[in-house]
Write a protein that holds these residues in place. Structure first.
Motif, mmCIF file in Angstrom:
data_model
loop_
_atom_site.group_PDB
_atom_site.id
_atom_site.type_symbol
_atom_site.label_atom_id
_atom_site.label_comp_id
_atom_site.label_asym_id
_atom_site.label_seq_id
_atom_site.Cartn_x
_atom_site.Cartn_y
_atom_site.Cartn_z
ATOM 1 N N LEU A 107 -20.204 -7.387 -4.376
ATOM 2 C CA LEU A 107 -19.050 -8.381 -4.560
ATOM 3 C C LEU A 107 -19.120 -9.254 -5.744
ATOM 4 O O LEU A 107 -18.645 -9.603 -6.416
ATOM 5 N N LEU A 108 -20.181 -10.218 -4.935
ATOM 6 C CA LEU A 108 -20.728 -10.657 -6.024
ATOM 7 C C LEU A 108 -20.936 -10.923 -7.189
ATOM 8 O O LEU A 108 -21.001 -11.457 -8.011
ATOM 9 N N THR A 109 -22.234 -9.390 -8.043
ATOM 10 C CA THR A 109 -22.431 -9.433 -8.346
ATOM 11 C C THR A 109 -20.455 -9.087 -9.471
ATOM 12 O O THR A 109 -20.810 -9.365 -11.063
ATOM 13 N N ASP A 110 -20.563 -7.821 -8.767
ATOM 14 C CA ASP A 110 -19.279 -7.445 -9.815
ATOM 15 C C ASP A 110 -17.654 -8.449 -9.573
ATOM 16 O O ASP A 110 -17.368 -8.532 -10.922
ATOM 17 N N GLU A 111 -17.626 -8.391 -8.642
ATOM 18 C CA GLU A 111 -16.054 -9.998 -8.992
ATOM 19 C C GLU A 111 -16.727 -11.262 -9.358
ATOM 20 O O GLU A 111 -16.188 -11.538 -10.132
ATOM 21 N N LEU A 112 -17.810 -11.915 -9.259
ATOM 22 C CA LEU A 112 -17.690 -13.259 -9.435
ATOM 23 C C LEU A 112 -19.018 -13.495 -10.733
ATOM 24 O O LEU A 112 -19.418 -14.386 -11.214
ATOM 25 N N GLY A 113 -19.834 -11.811 -10.850
ATOM 26 C CA GLY A 113 -20.276 -12.165 -12.015
ATOM 27 C C GLY A 113 -21.730 -12.852 -11.817
ATOM 28 O O GLY A 113 -22.676 -13.179 -12.970
ATOM 29 N N LEU A 114 -22.162 -12.431 -10.477
ATOM 30 C CA LEU A 114 -23.424 -13.426 -10.331
ATOM 31 C C LEU A 114 -24.017 -12.546 -11.173
ATOM 32 O O LEU A 114 -25.093 -11.260 -10.540
ATOM 33 N N SER A 115 -26.237 -12.729 -11.533
ATOM 34 C CA SER A 115 -26.718 -12.285 -11.959
ATOM 35 C C SER A 115 -27.549 -11.987 -9.906
ATOM 36 O O SER A 115 -27.012 -12.178 -9.132
ATOM 37 N N GLY A 116 -28.079 -10.046 -9.959
ATOM 38 C CA GLY A 116 -28.488 -9.516 -8.578
ATOM 39 C C GLY A 116 -29.826 -10.059 -8.425
ATOM 40 O O GLY A 116 -29.451 -10.245 -7.508
ATOM 41 N N GLN A 117 -30.149 -11.268 -8.671
ATOM 42 C CA GLN A 117 -30.730 -12.792 -8.374
ATOM 43 C C GLN A 117 -30.541 -13.356 -7.374
ATOM 44 O O GLN A 117 -30.692 -13.196 -6.423
ATOM 45 N N ALA B 86 -27.212 -13.287 -6.447
ATOM 46 C CA ALA B 86 -26.061 -12.551 -5.326
ATOM 47 C C ALA B 86 -27.458 -12.157 -4.120
ATOM 48 O O ALA B 86 -26.836 -12.354 -2.873
ATOM 49 N N ALA B 87 -28.263 -11.858 -4.183
ATOM 50 C CA ALA B 87 -29.475 -11.343 -3.479
ATOM 51 C C ALA B 87 -30.179 -12.754 -2.680
ATOM 52 O O ALA B 87 -30.191 -12.869 -1.602
ATOM 53 N N LYS B 88 -30.109 -14.096 -3.633
ATOM 54 C CA LYS B 88 -29.958 -14.991 -2.164
ATOM 55 C C LYS B 88 -28.717 -15.652 -2.204
ATOM 56 O O LYS B 88 -29.813 -16.128 -0.251
ATOM 57 N N CYS B 89 -28.462 -15.605 -2.263
ATOM 58 C CA CYS B 89 -26.606 -15.669 -1.536
ATOM 59 C C CYS B 89 -26.834 -14.695 -0.253
ATOM 60 O O CYS B 89 -26.122 -15.476 1.358
ATOM 61 N N VAL B 90 -27.083 -13.364 -0.510
ATOM 62 C CA VAL B 90 -27.298 -12.572 0.411
ATOM 63 C C VAL B 90 -28.233 -12.892 2.080
ATOM 64 O O VAL B 90 -28.071 -12.851 3.092
ATOM 65 N N GLU B 91 -29.380 -12.981 1.429
ATOM 66 C CA GLU B 91 -30.583 -14.089 1.919
ATOM 67 C C GLU B 91 -29.929 -14.961 2.890
ATOM 68 O O GLU B 91 -30.259 -15.082 4.010
ATOM 69 N N LEU B 92 -29.788 -15.591 2.648
ATOM 70 C CA LEU B 92 -29.271 -17.071 2.918
ATOM 71 C C LEU B 92 -28.474 -16.616 4.043
ATOM 72 O O LEU B 92 -28.563 -17.184 5.376
#
Lengths: 445, 445
Positions: free
Chosen positions: B209-219, B221-227
């Motif tokens: 969702l974070l990459t596709d819908e919000l256009g965040l980079s994979g890296q 987005a991964a940090k957000c999920v890690e948090l």
């Protein structure tokens, strides 16, 4: 958002007023429970079908529907309950298989009526009801019991919180009806309806109604009015009725039943009940004893507690559920006393102690003191800011909190009323009993 | 009248279940008051205007109108409150001149929502809220205080009544938002909204969702999920966030604030709180700490107690009223436990004693015995009928009443469980403490 205005007919209380209400409700609940009544609450809504069964009250119902109800959606025909008797009847039918009869229940809840607001009339108000419901039969002695429980409740409110004393006016439908029948009257309900206006229009106007509207002879009408004037503090009403020379079996029953109530009340709550033979109660489902209650000195509030015997609270075809009940109008009772400050609370918060805070760094010390006090049932709060002590004392003072604690668990406590400050240990220090909880203060002192 | 059916979404309790609810409410109230919260009640209705301010909830409101409202009648645009926060905001604005700030209030009332009924969702249910409301400012330490009061309440319910233990999951909006900002994200609310779905859809779907819908980079987005995966019982979450190498002032503030809550909870209610960095709380008015609470073993019920910090509960233009609050869903908490019998009452009536009646002629003797017992706080009822003693004992047994009294004030009392019968004087006899009041029994025993 501009400051909102109160909504007429929907009274709300400030925290200190609410404390008085809570103290009242606690005593009401305790007294009801001491007499073995179990609490129930029913949902706020009933089907319109059950709410509109009593024709005359229909217009006062609040209808409830979902804002985005779909067309034809069921469950849309709901209204807010306007008393606690209709819900009780439904609850008893719905749960009869799970209840033990006689079922003794109390219920303290808000009810809603779409009436025009005026003094003593509210659109939302709290009632406290007790009822005893039998399955098919219910012994007469419960007619004696129900009013005594309510009088004891009112007597505790008078003795413990300083509310005005109550005076309950009791009659029995069988007495009136039996008397009218003994006079040869057939439409006894019509007579009762006119006698019900006695207090408003006086004896002469009632006599006129009875002769002009119902065609009673002057002599018969006079007897009816004479009956209505009888009001005694003991069972001497029996002799006074006998002197009127009217006889019927139903009258004997009524006299006997009313004498029992009056005599029991004279033992248990002396001076608080009178036999008042003009009491009729408008609603026609009462079949035996009827009660009305005024606060002495506040008679203008009207009846603050009414009820009676009804032989058919509910029926499911197979079984019927007779009952006897009496309702206390808490809002009607309290609002005028609160509004004039004739009842007030000694403080606006439960806290007995404010634990002062030295610096924000030592807030945890204050929290430990508070925990030690709470562990022994002492309500307290930690000062919201490490202000100068004078300001923290004013924080307590503005709320009526009597004590401020300084230092740690081994610290000092100041009675801010006297200024006395003494060394104290939060693990053992206890405030005087009178300070532990907010007190109700009567008489506007 | 046929037997009425229950109304879906409007749960009602049988008397013994209601006793459990009363015991729970008593402890909730006592704990709130020990912490200096004052009770208020607000009217059931608010203007539709104030109810519909939060767009998303509009469809769940019940509209209320007088059945016979006249066309154009004012006061017609009313709805039942769907929470206790909207009424609090209105009450604070309306009465600000009469309140002391910070204003600490609790409120235990029914609320109504026109939702589709399903497990854990009701149309009428009871909430118990505490809030601390400041005038213009409100110190951060109240963010620590509010959840601790609720956890202490839940801990008392666990310890005193045997309810399952609670686990509170806490996060801070500043922590999440500060972290996202440190990553260069501007629309932090959009990220929060997606992270809020973590428990439902899992980390991979959130990343997508974070990459596709919000256009965040994979890296990123991964940090957000890690948090979001960080969940610790102590303040070690601070180190784990630091390891992710993200920095911002707001993040520091959030970490510090959350560490304070967690550390305070470890002292006061150890083992009951976790820092859970995926907690977002959908409603967007929270600005600091946010709380959710599950019952251990009953996580499927969802959060039974939620809340947080909001910087603008209300404003009248001149002043704003920031607050922090937390709400306990009493109905959501209790209904499943009551329905399965996992919480029950030891009897269905308050009475501890039935006073037996010899003959109807000596009923007054039994009434004197009952009065003597009640005078010392012992709940009792007089047997409704002078049946054979065996029947009167069964009357007590069916209600779970442990004692039957025979004879007068100097009489005998039987423990009907053991059959032991001893001589006793109603002016001094006292039941064992465990029998005095109905007890709550946990675990379906």
């Amino acid at each position: 958002m501009a400051r909102p205005k109160p909504l007429s007919g929907f009274p709300e209380l400030l925290p200190a007023q609410r404390m008085v209400e809570q103290a009242v409700i606690d005593i009401v609940r305790e007294t009801f429970e001491l007499h073995g009544f179990a609490s129930i609450e029913t949902r706020a809504v009933e089907t319109m079908d059950s709410l509109t069964r009593k024709g005359e009250i229909t217009k006062e119902v609040y209808v409830v529907r979902r804002l985005h109800a779909e067309p034809g959606e069921t469950g849309d025909d709901l209204g807010l309950h306007f008393d606690l008797t209709v819900p009780l009847a439904r609850y008893v039918l719905e749960n009869s298989g799970h209840l033990q009869f006689p079922f003794r229940r109390y219920q303290i809840q808000k009810v809603w009526r779409g009436e025009r607001p005026q003094e003593g009339r509210y659109r939302e108000f709290t009632q406290a009801d007790i009822d005893i419901v039998g399955e098919n039969t219910l012994a007469d002695h419960h007619d004696v019991e129900a009013p005594l429980v309510m009088l004891e409740t009112l007597e505790r409110l008078h003795g413990q919180l300083g509310l005005p004393p109550a005076r309950m006016h009791v009659n029995n439908r069988k007495l009136s009806e039996g008397f009218y029948r003994g006079l040869g009257i057939e439409d006894t309900a019509a007579v009762l309806q006119r006698v019900d206006k006695f207090d408003k229009i006086g004896p002469d106007a009632v006599t006129e109604l009875l002769t002009d509207e119902l065609g009673l002879s002057g002599q018969v009408a006079a007897k009816c009015v004479e009956l209505a004037t009888i009001c005694t503090e003991d069972d001497s009403f029996v002799g006074r009725v006998r002197e009127l020379g009217v006889h019927s079996e139903m009258l004997d029953e009524g006299l006997d039943a009313l004498a029992q109530v009056i005599n029991a009340a004279r033992i248990q709550v002396p001076g608080r009940m009178v036999a008042d033979l003009k009491i009729a109660r408008g609603l026609d489902y009462y079949t035996g004893t009827v009660y009305e209650t005024v606060l002495v000195g506040y008679e203008r509030l009207g009846s603050i507690s009414s009820g009676g015997r009804y032989d058919s609270l509910a029926t499911d075809g197979k079984r019927s559920y007779p009952g006897v009940g009496i309702s206390l109008g808490l809002t009607r009772l309290l609002m005028p006393l609160l509004a004039r400050g004739e009842l007030a609370a000694s403080r606006s918060v439960p806290s007995c102690v404010v634990v002062a805070v030295d610096t924000e760094q030592t807030r945890t010390t204050a929290m430990r003191v508070a925990a030690a006090l709470r562990g022994r049932g002492i309500a307290c709060e930690v000062a919201p800011k490490a202000d100068k002590y004078g300001k923290q004392i004013r924080y307590a003072d503005r709320r009526g909190i009597p004590y401020v604690w300084f230092g740690g668990v081994s610290g000092e406590v100041k009675d801010i009323r006297s200024g006395d400050q003494v060394a104290a240990d939060a693990r053992v220090w206890t405030p005087p009993k009178a300070d532990a909880r907010p007190r109700v203060i009567a008489g506007g002192q």
